[in-house]
Design a protein around this motif. Sequence first.
Motif, PDB file in Angstrom:
ATOM      1  N   LEU A  62       0.827  -1.211   0.000  1.00 16.59           N
ATOM      2  CA  LEU A  62       0.000   0.000   0.000  1.00 16.59           C
ATOM      3  C   LEU A  62       0.859   1.258   0.000  1.00 16.59           C
ATOM      4  CD1 LEU A  62      -2.765  -1.097   2.547  1.00 16.59           C
ATOM      5  CD2 LEU A  62      -2.898  -1.059   0.050  1.00 16.59           C
ATOM      6  N   HIS A  63       1.943   1.228   0.758  1.00 20.50           N
ATOM      7  CA  HIS A  63       2.851   2.383   0.770  1.00 20.50           C
ATOM      8  C   HIS A  63       3.473   2.585  -0.610  1.00 20.50           C
ATOM      9  CE1 HIS A  63       5.853   5.237   2.181  1.00 20.50           C
ATOM     10  NE2 HIS A  63       6.787   4.480   1.628  1.00 20.50           N
ATOM     11  N   MET A  64       3.815   1.492  -1.281  1.00 21.68           N
ATOM     12  CA  MET A  64       4.398   1.586  -2.616  1.00 21.68           C
ATOM     13  C   MET A  64       3.410   2.201  -3.598  1.00 21.68           C
ATOM     14  SD  MET A  64       5.723  -1.562  -4.977  1.00 21.68           S
ATOM     15  CE  MET A  64       4.110  -2.339  -4.801  1.00 21.68           C
ATOM     16  N   VAL A  65       2.158   1.746  -3.573  1.00 23.57           N
ATOM     17  CA  VAL A  65       1.155   2.238  -4.524  1.00 23.57           C
ATOM     18  C   VAL A  65       0.843   3.701  -4.270  1.00 23.57           C
ATOM     19  CG1 VAL A  65      -1.223   1.950  -5.295  1.00 23.57           C
ATOM     20  CG2 VAL A  65       0.196  -0.059  -4.886  1.00 23.57           C
ATOM     21  N   THR A  66       0.658   4.076  -3.008  1.00 22.02           N
ATOM     22  CA  THR A  66       0.317   5.468  -2.709  1.00 22.02           C
ATOM     23  C   THR A  66       1.479   6.422  -2.972  1.00 22.02           C
ATOM     24  OG1 THR A  66       0.915   5.104  -0.386  1.00 22.02           O
ATOM     25  CG2 THR A  66      -1.404   4.822  -0.998  1.00 22.02           C
ATOM     26  N   ASN A  91       5.217   9.409 -12.618  1.00 19.37           N
ATOM     27  CA  ASN A  91       6.256   8.511 -12.114  1.00 19.37           C
ATOM     28  C   ASN A  91       6.145   7.134 -12.759  1.00 19.37           C
ATOM     29  OD1 ASN A  91       7.176  10.509 -10.251  1.00 19.37           O
ATOM     30  ND2 ASN A  91       5.491   9.963  -8.883  1.00 19.37           N
ATOM     31  N   LEU A  92       4.923   6.671 -12.936  1.00 16.67           N
ATOM     32  CA  LEU A  92       4.709   5.371 -13.568  1.00 16.67           C
ATOM     33  C   LEU A  92       5.137   5.403 -15.034  1.00 16.67           C
ATOM     34  CD1 LEU A  92       3.577   2.642 -12.606  1.00 16.67           C
ATOM     35  CD2 LEU A  92       1.375   3.317 -13.543  1.00 16.67           C
ATOM     36  N   ALA A 293       7.515   2.861  -8.441  1.00 15.06           N
ATOM     37  CA  ALA A 293       6.813   2.557  -9.691  1.00 15.06           C
ATOM     38  C   ALA A 293       7.476   1.397 -10.423  1.00 15.06           C
ATOM     39  CB  ALA A 293       6.775   3.800 -10.578  1.00 15.06           C
ATOM     40  N   THR A 294       8.806   1.358 -10.461  1.00 12.11           N
ATOM     41  CA  THR A 294       9.492   0.244 -11.119  1.00 12.11           C
ATOM     42  C   THR A 294       9.226  -1.071 -10.391  1.00 12.11           C
ATOM     43  OG1 THR A 294      11.484   0.740  -9.824  1.00 12.11           O
ATOM     44  CG2 THR A 294      11.317   1.714 -12.010  1.00 12.11           C
ATOM     45  N   MET A 298       7.123  -4.491 -11.782  1.00 11.49           N
ATOM     46  CA  MET A 298       7.720  -5.825 -11.771  1.00 11.49           C
ATOM     47  C   MET A 298       6.824  -6.845 -11.082  1.00 11.49           C
ATOM     48  SD  MET A 298      11.321  -7.142 -10.176  1.00 11.49           S
ATOM     49  CE  MET A 298      11.689  -8.900 -10.159  1.00 11.49           C
ATOM     50  N   ILE A 299       6.211  -6.465  -9.964  1.00 11.79           N
ATOM     51  CA  ILE A 299       5.432  -7.441  -9.205  1.00 11.79           C
ATOM     52  C   ILE A 299       4.006  -7.573  -9.722  1.00 11.79           C
ATOM     53  CG2 ILE A 299       6.787  -6.935  -7.144  1.00 11.79           C
ATOM     54  CD1 ILE A 299       4.351  -5.441  -6.046  1.00 11.79           C
TER      55      ILE A 299
END
Length: 324
Positions: A62-66, A91-92, A293-294, A298-299
Amino acid sequence: MEKILAKIALRTKRPDASSFLNRLTRIRYLIFGREADKGLIYKAFIYLILIDAAYIYLKPVLHMVTTMVKNGSDLLDPSVNWIPNAIYLGNLQEAWTWLKYPQALGLSMLLSCSVALLQTCSCAVAGYAFARLKVPFKSVLFFFLLLTFIVPLQLTVLPNLVFARVTGVLDTIIPIIVPAIFGLGLKGALFVIIYRQFFSTQPKELEEAARIDGANVYKVFLRVMLPLAKPAILVVFLFSFVWTWNDFYLPSMYLSNVETPPLSLGISRIATMLRDQAELSGPSIFTEPISMATTFLMILPPIVLYMFAQRWFIEGVERTGLVE
């Protein structure tokens, strides 16, 4: 407990003492349960553990997505923590461009699917042989198989790297794919053990009935035992796919000079580029969002794959004995 409830009911000196006792008994069964794992207290404890475990695993995602969808003002605003004021996809897009995502995704899919398919087939043959066939020195061979599982990969990568350079297959996916043909490769020994465990639990009457009907060992394996091994096949395929997808070590050894590397190697290159830029021009507020974003790009494919295969994967893990 029943005696205590009975005394309480008698002391009330009401005509409906028995109904009062029944209500107290129902309340007791509701809270504590008729069995130890049926009451509300037990269920609340289990849900508390599950929620804590889910939070531990989901918080980084969640921290990564936000973080990756925050713009510059949200990144500089200390009051914006989880929910950004606006969705920013720059960023994406930047990570997509730097990774050369379509080409890198295709290479990663080709590499992971090839290794997973080859290991699924070859390890099934080896696992059936160790479980069912009478092979000379089978115990010794299984001991050497365990050695390949115990010995670190770093001890054997140097001679393999020299051999790949001599044969001219360096900077190609061949050195990663070929070992999977023979049941080796990343975690190959573990997959053989999974198949061996599964085939060992199958009844021998199935093989005996097939041999009575005239089937040889190949037909017994292909037509009788392999169709029963669908749970083990799914588990091995998913494990092999995800581990090959996430593997950084082998691509960094064999594919270090390719123009478009797999995603596992690409995110490492981007991290190096961001670190070099920070040393030259100072730190940037967009370093962390681009890194997030990278990682998300990947995941994403393994997450989508697991969403569709979750039910069969859990069933396969239970039936192959991995939870025992």
